[in-house]
Each structure stands twice: as C-alpha cells, then as structure tokens.
Design a protein around this motif. Structure first.
Motif, mmCIF file in Angstrom:
data_model
loop_
_atom_site.group_PDB
_atom_site.id
_atom_site.type_symbol
_atom_site.label_atom_id
_atom_site.label_comp_id
_atom_site.label_asym_id
_atom_site.label_seq_id
_atom_site.Cartn_x
_atom_site.Cartn_y
_atom_site.Cartn_z
ATOM 1 N N GLU A 135 31.030 29.495 -180.806
ATOM 2 C CA GLU A 135 29.978 30.417 -180.385
ATOM 3 C C GLU A 135 29.441 30.069 -178.998
ATOM 4 O O GLU A 135 28.611 30.788 -178.463
ATOM 5 C CB GLU A 135 28.814 30.386 -181.391
ATOM 6 C CG GLU A 135 29.093 31.073 -182.708
ATOM 7 C CD GLU A 135 29.921 30.221 -183.660
ATOM 8 O OE1 GLU A 135 30.025 29.001 -183.451
ATOM 9 O OE2 GLU A 135 30.467 30.782 -184.613
ATOM 10 N N SER A 136 29.833 28.921 -178.443
ATOM 11 C CA SER A 136 29.269 28.393 -177.191
ATOM 12 C C SER A 136 27.750 28.333 -177.280
ATOM 13 O O SER A 136 27.026 28.787 -176.393
ATOM 14 C CB SER A 136 29.695 29.230 -175.986
ATOM 15 O OG SER A 136 31.074 29.109 -175.779
ATOM 16 N N GLU A 137 27.273 27.769 -178.409
ATOM 17 C CA GLU A 137 25.840 27.675 -178.665
ATOM 18 C C GLU A 137 25.462 26.267 -179.104
ATOM 19 O O GLU A 137 26.230 25.582 -179.749
ATOM 20 C CB GLU A 137 25.411 28.628 -179.785
ATOM 21 C CG GLU A 137 25.460 30.075 -179.435
ATOM 22 C CD GLU A 137 25.008 30.973 -180.570
ATOM 23 O OE1 GLU A 137 24.724 32.139 -180.276
ATOM 24 O OE2 GLU A 137 24.958 30.531 -181.738
ATOM 25 N N LEU A 138 24.226 25.917 -178.776
ATOM 26 C CA LEU A 138 23.607 24.692 -179.247
ATOM 27 C C LEU A 138 22.515 25.094 -180.229
ATOM 28 O O LEU A 138 21.736 26.005 -179.941
ATOM 29 C CB LEU A 138 22.990 23.929 -178.077
ATOM 30 C CG LEU A 138 22.170 22.719 -178.463
ATOM 31 C CD1 LEU A 138 23.073 21.497 -178.572
ATOM 32 C CD2 LEU A 138 21.079 22.463 -177.454
ATOM 33 N N MET A 139 22.464 24.429 -181.384
ATOM 34 C CA MET A 139 21.373 24.649 -182.334
ATOM 35 C C MET A 139 20.636 23.336 -182.513
ATOM 36 O O MET A 139 21.255 22.286 -182.678
ATOM 37 C CB MET A 139 21.897 25.108 -183.700
ATOM 38 C CG MET A 139 22.421 26.509 -183.716
ATOM 39 S SD MET A 139 22.837 27.035 -185.393
ATOM 40 C CE MET A 139 21.239 27.583 -185.930
ATOM 41 N N THR A 140 19.306 23.413 -182.477
ATOM 42 C CA THR A 140 18.474 22.244 -182.710
ATOM 43 C C THR A 140 17.162 22.696 -183.327
ATOM 44 O O THR A 140 16.836 23.889 -183.297
ATOM 45 C CB THR A 140 18.231 21.448 -181.405
ATOM 46 O OG1 THR A 140 17.537 20.234 -181.736
ATOM 47 C CG2 THR A 140 17.438 22.249 -180.392
ATOM 48 N N THR A 141 16.422 21.730 -183.879
ATOM 49 C CA THR A 141 15.146 22.067 -184.492
ATOM 50 C C THR A 141 14.199 20.880 -184.439
ATOM 51 O O THR A 141 14.637 19.730 -184.425
ATOM 52 C CB THR A 141 15.318 22.535 -185.945
ATOM 53 O OG1 THR A 141 14.060 22.986 -186.451
ATOM 54 C CG2 THR A 141 15.851 21.432 -186.834
ATOM 55 N N ASP A 142 12.917 21.199 -184.420
ATOM 56 C CA ASP A 142 11.870 20.192 -184.594
ATOM 57 C C ASP A 142 11.260 20.355 -185.993
ATOM 58 O O ASP A 142 10.262 19.746 -186.318
ATOM 59 C CB ASP A 142 10.804 20.315 -183.504
ATOM 60 C CG ASP A 142 10.197 21.713 -183.416
ATOM 61 O OD1 ASP A 142 10.331 22.506 -184.364
ATOM 62 O OD2 ASP A 142 9.585 22.020 -182.376
ATOM 63 N N SER A 164 36.905 25.550 -184.167
ATOM 64 C CA SER A 164 36.525 24.219 -183.700
ATOM 65 C C SER A 164 35.321 23.744 -184.508
ATOM 66 O O SER A 164 34.408 24.530 -184.771
ATOM 67 C CB SER A 164 36.151 24.264 -182.221
ATOM 68 O OG SER A 164 37.251 24.711 -181.463
ATOM 69 N N PRO A 165 35.297 22.465 -184.887
ATOM 70 C CA PRO A 165 34.170 21.972 -185.685
ATOM 71 C C PRO A 165 32.912 21.808 -184.837
ATOM 72 O O PRO A 165 32.999 21.574 -183.621
ATOM 73 C CB PRO A 165 34.663 20.612 -186.166
ATOM 74 C CG PRO A 165 35.602 20.160 -185.106
ATOM 75 C CD PRO A 165 36.281 21.429 -184.624
ATOM 76 N N PRO A 166 31.740 21.917 -185.455
ATOM 77 C CA PRO A 166 30.503 21.633 -184.730
ATOM 78 C C PRO A 166 30.520 20.183 -184.241
ATOM 79 O O PRO A 166 31.104 19.306 -184.876
ATOM 80 C CB PRO A 166 29.411 21.833 -185.786
ATOM 81 C CG PRO A 166 30.043 22.717 -186.815
ATOM 82 C CD PRO A 166 31.491 22.355 -186.823
#
Length: 123
Positions: free
Chosen positions: A73-80, A55-57
């Motif tokens: 992955e059932s994950e959220l990635m984020t950054t500041d 599945s695409p991000p």
C-alpha cells in the motif's frame, strides 16, 4: 484538512519537483491499537497465503506504541492508542527507506503520548 474515506481528518500534501504525494489520515475512532494490529496481522496472513504476490508488513521501531510499513500500500501505520495514523507516500524513483523516513517524520507530527493502558485493553 479534508475528510478521508473513513470520515476522519485527512491531510493531502503534494510537491511538484521532485514529485511526491503524502496522504495523512488521523483516525480517532475507538480501539486504534487493536484495529492497527488486526490490519497488520491480516496483511501478514495475505503474504503467507499468496507468497510472492504480496510483501509482508515491516516493523518500524521507535514510533508510537507500534508501527509498520505496509509495502503493497506504500503506507505507514502507527498509533499512540488514541489515534490511528496512516501515512501514504507516493515518491517515484525513491527507495523504500526514503519513503519510510518521510512517512515516519510526518507521523511523528500527529502522534501524542503513548497510552499503553488503552492499547492493551481487550476489544
């Protein structure tokens, strides 16, 4: 807090009823934005090569400088741009929007002010 697989701080939360497990990893190694974008791009490439097996991000708006839900992955990635925040959610019986909402709420607790200057520096 425990140490995650990447030797960075990690918080593991679980609730028995309803069964939900949330893992939050706070990675403060350099070039957080670049590493996140590279991960998202690599996962998107797997989707185009492997088609229905991946599945695409999915972009998550209004969170950090950028954010994506990684469904496989059932994950959220984020950054500041200072920290790379990864929030994993295991919540059987709940749909993706609920998982994303929970991960987003948890990620907001660990994000600082966005540092666009750091984000767009070349690696």
């Amino acid at each position: 807090m425990v140490e995650g697989d990447n030797a960075e701080p990690q918080c593991d939360l679980s609730v028995v009823r309803p069964r939900v497990v949330v893992t939050i990893n706070i990675d403060s190694a350099p070039q957080a934005y670049f590493r996140m974008e590279r991960t998202i791009e690599e996962l998107a490439q797997q989707f185009t090569v492997n088609g229905p097996n991946h599945s695409p991000p999915t972009e998550v708006a209004h969170l950090g400088i950028d954010a994506s839900w990684l469904p496989d992955e059932s994950e959220l990635m984020t950054t500041d741009a200072r920290r790379l925040i990864t929030v994993g959610v295991a919540w059987p019986g709940h749909r993706r929007p609920a998982e994303i909402a929970l991960a987003t709420a948890e990620a907001r607790l660990y994000l600082g002010p966005n540092d666009a200057k750091l984000a767009y520096m070349s690696p």
